[in-house]
Design a protein around this motif. Sequence first.
Motif: not given
Length: 186
Positions: A181-186
């Motif tokens: 999720l951090t990699g997706l930008g959230f």
Amino acid sequence: MTSRLLLSSSSKCLSCSVFSVRNTQVRSKHSSTQVKRLFKNHPARARVESRMGVNHSPPQALEPPTYSPLSGEIKILYNGWSQPIENVEIPDYPFQVRRTKNKPNDAVGFLPVYAKFRKDGTKATTRIKKVTGDSSRFIRELRAVLQIPQPRNPRDDKIRVRTGGTIEVDGNHVRDVKHWLTGLGF
């Protein structure tokens, strides 16, 4: 003598399966759980079924994730907090995951991914909250990232949607989900 135990019609056994043969009740030797464990998944059964021509199709091939992670360094602290990726344009996903609110000094909140341990710590599940948008696309992406195949029987699925929109995954996948999720930008 037979190995079956004859019971009168008035006696009850809660842990054993009871069935009727010629107006006499007969108690089986194994419970339904034991029958599944001992006979239905037994290797000898698979050999006999292969001789008889019963074909069990292999599970479906796993799809690769549709959305690739954004560029940037992902660092998750020991307490589970991760800073969102800055200075990168976040694409418009069909789903959104909101972070928690009300942190001191206007700090960015945590990702709502939690581990839940039940049954004296023997069963671990991962809960993902605050997911909005297309939950089926989110589950498909999550399945691809965690390499969880789609089961034939929906009751055997390791990913469930609980009431209130909480998504629950069998196993402790908190670090993997937070990293994704951090990699997706959230």
